[in-house]
Design a protein around this motif. Structure first.
Motif, mmCIF file in Angstrom:
data_model
loop_
_atom_site.group_PDB
_atom_site.id
_atom_site.type_symbol
_atom_site.label_atom_id
_atom_site.label_comp_id
_atom_site.label_asym_id
_atom_site.label_seq_id
_atom_site.Cartn_x
_atom_site.Cartn_y
_atom_site.Cartn_z
ATOM 1 N N LEU A 35 -1.515 -14.939 -10.763
ATOM 2 C CA LEU A 35 -2.147 -15.124 -9.468
ATOM 3 C C LEU A 35 -0.942 -14.581 -8.531
ATOM 4 N N ILE A 36 0.248 -15.100 -8.792
ATOM 5 C CA ILE A 36 1.171 -14.766 -7.939
ATOM 6 C C ILE A 36 1.589 -13.302 -7.806
ATOM 7 N N GLY A 37 1.477 -12.693 -8.898
ATOM 8 C CA GLY A 37 1.731 -11.155 -9.347
ATOM 9 C C GLY A 37 0.634 -10.344 -8.475
ATOM 10 N N LEU A 38 -0.642 -10.866 -8.643
ATOM 11 C CA LEU A 38 -1.766 -10.429 -7.916
ATOM 12 C C LEU A 38 -1.623 -10.395 -6.405
ATOM 13 N N ALA A 39 -1.074 -11.356 -5.983
ATOM 14 C CA ALA A 39 -1.118 -11.160 -4.404
ATOM 15 C C ALA A 39 0.191 -10.614 -3.980
ATOM 16 N N GLY A 40 1.353 -10.498 -4.820
ATOM 17 C CA GLY A 40 2.590 -9.653 -4.554
ATOM 18 C C GLY A 40 2.052 -8.007 -4.653
ATOM 19 N N ALA A 41 1.234 -7.739 -5.564
ATOM 20 C CA ALA A 41 0.943 -6.420 -5.592
ATOM 21 C C ALA A 41 0.161 -5.856 -4.404
ATOM 22 N N ARG A 99 -13.198 -15.334 -9.751
ATOM 23 C CA ARG A 99 -13.360 -15.621 -8.234
ATOM 24 C C ARG A 99 -11.817 -16.185 -7.903
ATOM 25 N N LEU A 100 -11.044 -15.803 -7.247
ATOM 26 C CA LEU A 100 -9.745 -16.487 -6.705
ATOM 27 C C LEU A 100 -9.708 -16.786 -5.343
ATOM 28 N N VAL A 101 -8.922 -17.989 -5.284
ATOM 29 C CA VAL A 101 -9.055 -18.700 -3.926
ATOM 30 C C VAL A 101 -7.331 -18.857 -3.643
ATOM 31 N N PHE A 102 -6.871 -18.537 -2.454
ATOM 32 C CA PHE A 102 -5.493 -18.641 -1.869
ATOM 33 C C PHE A 102 -5.674 -19.435 -0.635
ATOM 34 N N GLY A 103 -5.149 -20.693 -0.203
ATOM 35 C CA GLY A 103 -5.370 -21.515 0.687
ATOM 36 C C GLY A 103 -3.919 -22.010 1.336
ATOM 37 N N SER A 104 -3.735 -22.077 2.592
ATOM 38 C CA SER A 104 -2.608 -22.643 3.184
ATOM 39 C C SER A 104 -3.003 -22.978 4.798
ATOM 40 N N ASP A 105 -1.951 -24.059 5.307
ATOM 41 C CA ASP A 105 -2.502 -24.729 6.639
ATOM 42 C C ASP A 105 -1.875 -23.301 7.660
ATOM 43 N N ASN A 106 -0.964 -22.258 7.033
ATOM 44 C CA ASN A 106 -0.597 -21.356 7.863
ATOM 45 C C ASN A 106 -1.650 -20.216 7.877
ATOM 46 N N HIS A 107 -2.598 -20.264 8.965
ATOM 47 C CA HIS A 107 -3.886 -19.313 8.998
ATOM 48 C C HIS A 107 -3.313 -17.775 8.779
ATOM 49 N N ALA A 109 -0.809 -16.537 7.593
ATOM 50 C CA ALA A 109 -0.373 -16.101 6.406
ATOM 51 C C ALA A 109 -1.649 -15.866 5.449
ATOM 52 N N VAL A 110 -2.854 -16.571 5.411
ATOM 53 C CA VAL A 110 -3.839 -16.429 4.704
ATOM 54 C C VAL A 110 -4.641 -15.173 5.258
ATOM 55 N N GLU A 111 -4.839 -15.004 6.473
ATOM 56 C CA GLU A 111 -5.219 -13.771 7.315
ATOM 57 C C GLU A 111 -4.519 -12.570 6.607
ATOM 58 N N GLN A 112 -3.226 -12.607 6.545
ATOM 59 C CA GLN A 112 -2.457 -11.549 5.980
ATOM 60 C C GLN A 112 -2.810 -11.180 4.524
ATOM 61 N N LEU A 113 -3.135 -12.446 3.916
ATOM 62 C CA LEU A 113 -3.147 -12.000 2.464
ATOM 63 C C LEU A 113 -4.658 -11.386 2.470
ATOM 64 N N LYS A 114 -5.431 -11.731 3.035
ATOM 65 C CA LYS A 114 -6.908 -11.186 3.030
ATOM 66 C C LYS A 114 -6.897 -9.845 3.093
ATOM 67 N N ALA A 115 -6.226 -9.359 4.495
ATOM 68 C CA ALA A 115 -5.988 -7.910 4.656
ATOM 69 C C ALA A 115 -5.537 -7.136 3.610
ATOM 70 N N ALA A 116 -4.363 -7.761 2.741
ATOM 71 C CA ALA A 116 -3.812 -7.238 1.675
ATOM 72 C C ALA A 116 -4.675 -7.008 0.601
ATOM 73 N N PHE A 117 -5.340 -7.660 0.426
ATOM 74 C CA PHE A 117 -6.613 -7.627 -0.719
ATOM 75 C C PHE A 117 -7.813 -6.700 -0.270
ATOM 76 N N ASP A 118 -8.023 -6.574 0.924
ATOM 77 C CA ASP A 118 -9.014 -5.686 1.413
ATOM 78 C C ASP A 118 -8.472 -4.123 1.202
ATOM 79 N N SER A 119 -6.967 -4.105 1.264
ATOM 80 C CA SER A 119 -6.316 -2.883 1.194
ATOM 81 C C SER A 119 -4.945 -2.921 0.489
ATOM 82 N N PRO A 120 -4.998 -3.100 -0.986
ATOM 83 C CA PRO A 120 -3.909 -3.353 -1.513
ATOM 84 C C PRO A 120 -2.855 -2.200 -1.418
ATOM 85 N N VAL A 121 -1.647 -2.672 -1.308
ATOM 86 C CA VAL A 121 -0.443 -1.798 -1.526
ATOM 87 C C VAL A 121 -0.335 -1.051 -2.848
#
Length: 237
Positions: A35-41, A99-107, A109-121
């Protein structure tokens, strides 16, 4: 807490269980390090930077899903000693849907992660380089709920004793030598890195259970997120 949910599919997936040496047995779901690797990619970060990103923002994560079937593949590899090649068996899950879920109180950072999965590097893969994953949809939600039913999911801790307790409440229980039975493993959750893409050693492990067929608990609830008709329990990643 704000959560990003990611629904993805692939043709194949294989997540090697390190306890097996001469046979690449696969976990049925991406373990925490995957999961960490997918988020990093998705973010375009190195393995070490991805781990730091999730640590700094105190993310929780979860995963549920399954493949339509499982097969075994012959995998040829070159030995490090330069003495030729060898062949081993590798388990592969076919047509997995997760189905993956990533959650944080830092909104932010969560929005940044969503944008990344919408358009992965980088391309998203499920355990091996040719298991390319396709993002079906991503959403944001702050609806963290309590659930009593687990199915095809990963949960922190050893869940087998809790399942045995269901017999006391009139439930049924069977135990067989089946990979669909709940099985607990000490899984790596953190690595020490010599460099961003350098050698790594396991620095932390946690006990997790892979839960297959549906289990409903009478005296216990789990914090998680509802992704469509699938409940995904959360754990600290």
């Amino acid at each position: 807490m704000l959560c990003c949910t990611i629904e993805l599919k692939s043709v194949t997936a294989s997540f090697r269980n390190p306890e097996f040496q001469n046979f690449h047995k696969s976990f049925p779901l991406p373990p925490p390090t995957a999961l960490i690797g997918l988020a990093g990619a998705a973010l375009g970060l190195s393995p070490r930077m991805a781990q730091d990103f999730l640590d700094t923002n105190q993310f929780q994560a979860g995963v549920s899903g399954k493949g339509e079937g499982m097969t075994r593949d012959l995998w040829k590899y070159d030995r490090l000693t330069g003495t030729g090649s060898s062949i081993i068996l590798r388990e592969i899950y076919v047509n997995p849907h997760y189905r993956l879920v990533f959650g944080s109180d830092n909104h932010e950072a969560v929005e940044q992660l969503k944008a990344a999965f919408d358009s992965p590097v980088y391309a998203l893969t499920l355990g091996q380089s040719d298991s390319l994953a396709k993002i079906v949809r991503t959403t944001l939600t702050d609806a963290v709920v309590e659930g009593q039913t687990l199915e095809n999911t990963l949960v922190e801790g050893d869940i087998v004793p809790a399942i045995l307790e269901q017999v006391l409440y009139g439930g049924t229980f069977s135990l067989s030598l089946s990979t669909s039975d709940p099985i607990a493993y000490q899984l790596p959750t953190r690595f020490n890195y010599k460099a961003d893409y350098g050698m790594r050693t396991v620095s932390e492990r946690k006990l997790f259970s892979f839960v297959g067929p549906q289990v409903t608990f009478q005296n216990r609830t789990f914090s998680g997120v509802q992704v469509g008709d699938v409940f995904v329990p959360l754990f600290k990643i």
